[in-house]
Design an enzyme around this catalytic site. Structure first.
Site, short mmCIF file in Angstrom:
data_model
loop_
_atom_site.label_atom_id
_atom_site.label_comp_id
_atom_site.label_asym_id
_atom_site.label_seq_id
_atom_site.Cartn_x
_atom_site.Cartn_y
_atom_site.Cartn_z
CB CYS A 1 -36.60 -13.31 12.84
SG CYS A 1 -34.83 -13.84 13.05
CB CYS B 1 -35.05 -18.18 13.09
SG CYS B 1 -36.06 -17.27 14.04
CB CYS C 1 -35.76 -12.86 16.51
SG CYS C 1 -36.71 -14.51 16.12
CB CYS D 1 -33.37 -17.58 16.50
SG CYS D 1 -33.02 -15.86 15.64
CG ASP E 1 -46.67 -4.92 -9.66
OD1 ASP E 1 -47.55 -4.18 -9.27
OD2 ASP E 1 -46.57 -6.21 -9.25
#
Length: 412
Positions: free
Chosen positions: A201, A204, A217, A220, A338
């Site tokens: 999430c 949170c 979530c 929360c 990369d």
């Protein structure tokens, strides 16, 4: 809002003229469009030029990790139903390129601007946009791009209290979290194939639950908002529940999702979905993407895929096996140096396709394909790959600079 009666200051005019002269010199020297260098010179002469050029325009910003250039083009086509449009159609999406694009659009009413994710907050501050479209956020250019959660946080801070109408993808938790700080959001259910950047999430850090197409979530209560627009198969559902058919020349589910978001943006400016979607049909290719070109007596379709989410969408739209596929990967500055992102791409989706590998980092890609148990051949260049590919149209998938190399080679 300043009207056209408010001319540019002498300094701003000088900046625009100098920028155009430098851009023309750059083009004459064969160094590309010149828009970026021209914009840089103009901004050096007048640092407030972008804000001045945007004053008399209704500005629409488009930002995302994937699909920015195409969606910008679709929105621009749709809005031409309502008035003249200026746009950075070639994808120069940082402040210099954007300044250059706006400097060329003196009679425009709308500016439809693609913005690099990192620059969105700053460009929004300068241009006071009427609308901002946010499509998705996923990992990209690992060596230098901020981690996705940090980007979402920059967006969230930049949009807090914004007067813009934000058109945002309800299916991407990072986008929803970023857009939620804005008081005026239009939610679009545009879908999300790539979910690997949204399992925790953003609010949170809790674990995201994903039953079906929903998400929330468990810790929360942060959850998917109810969309007012939605992509439903080959149709866009508008806020009244009417279904409008999507007819595009561009392939794939991702472009239908881009069309759904674009229709929602056009509606903010009074262009009805039917008109907007009809105009989008005009778009055949976007800066060479999706173009079918003739090369060495063969048909090649050129597809751009810059990061794992883009490769996943691209694999879903190629012709079925045994269509030959050429893959080209570079790791130059504009790509990110990369290449570890190759390990995030599911290459087993290419099973059954004869695969040919080219590009600066062909050996990195070969190792990845080997581990994915794919049959492939490493080739020196495009010519050799085309020569030994079995009959039929060839799908060519490349990342950013590899794609530009291919376009130059096939004369596109």
């Amino acid at each position: 809002m300043a009207g056209n009666s408010d001319p540019l200051s002498p300094r701003a005019k000088l900046a625009v003229t100098a920028g155009k002269a430098v851009a023309a010199a750059s083009r004459a020297a064969g160094r590309g469009s010149g828009s970026v260098i021209g914009g840089r010179v103009a901004l050096k002469l007048d640092p407030d030029l972008l804000a001045r050029l945007a004053q008399h325009l209704d500005v629409i910003l488009v930002s995302a990790t994937n699909g920015k250039t195409t969606t910008t083009r679709l929105i621009a086509e749709a809005l031409r139903a309502a008035g003249p449009v200026v746009s950075n159609a070639l994808g120069a999406n940082m402040p210099a390129g954007i300044t250059s694009a706006l400097a060329g659009g003196s009679d425009a009413r709308y500016a439809v601007i693609e913005v690099d994710e990192k620059y969105l907050a700053g460009v929004a501050r300068d241009t006071d946009p009427k609308a901002i479209a946010l499509l998705n956020l996923s990992r990209d250019q690992l060596d230098r791009a901020a981690e996705t959660r940090m980007l979402a946080e920059h967006w969230r801070e930049g949009l807090a209290g914004s007067k813009s109408v934000v058109i945002a993808n309800a299916d991407d938790p990072l986008v929803v979290w970023a857009a939620s700080s804005s008081p005026n959001v239009v939610w679009v259910a545009a879908g999300q194939m790539w979910k690997d950047d949204a399992w925790s999430c953003p609010s949170c850090g809790g674990v995201m639950q994903r039953p079906g197409d929903d998400w929330y979530c468990g810790e929360c209560g942060f959850r998917r908002p109810t969309p007012s627009w939605a992509l439903n198969g080959d149709h866009v559902l508008d806020p009244h529940g009417s279904a409008w058919p999507i007819h595009l020349q561009l392939p794939g589910r991702a472009n239908k999702a881009n069309a759904a978001s674009s229709a929602a943006v056009a509606a903010v400016f009074g262009v009805p979905p039917q008109v907007a979607l009809e105009r989008m049909y005009q778009v055949q290719a976007v800066a060479g993407r999706y173009d079918v070109v003739q090369f060495m007596q063969r048909d090649l379709r050129l597809l751009l895929a810059k990061n794992p989410a883009g490769w996943l969408e691209t694999f879903s739209l190629i012709d079925p096996p045994p269509t030959p596929v050429i893959l080209s990967v570079n790791a130059r500055g504009a790509d990110g140096t990369d290449t570890s992102w190759l390990w995030d791409v599911d290459y087993t989706r290419l099973s059954g396709h004869p695969i040919f590998v080219i590009g600066d980092r062909k050996l990195d890609l070969a190792v990845r394909l080997e581990v994915a148990n794919q049959t492939f051949q490493v080739c020196e260049n495009l010519d050799q790959a085309v020569q030994i590919a079995p009959p039929g149209r060839i799908e060519v998938i490349a990342n950013y600079t590899a794609f530009q190399d291919l376009r130059r080679r096939v004369g596109n």
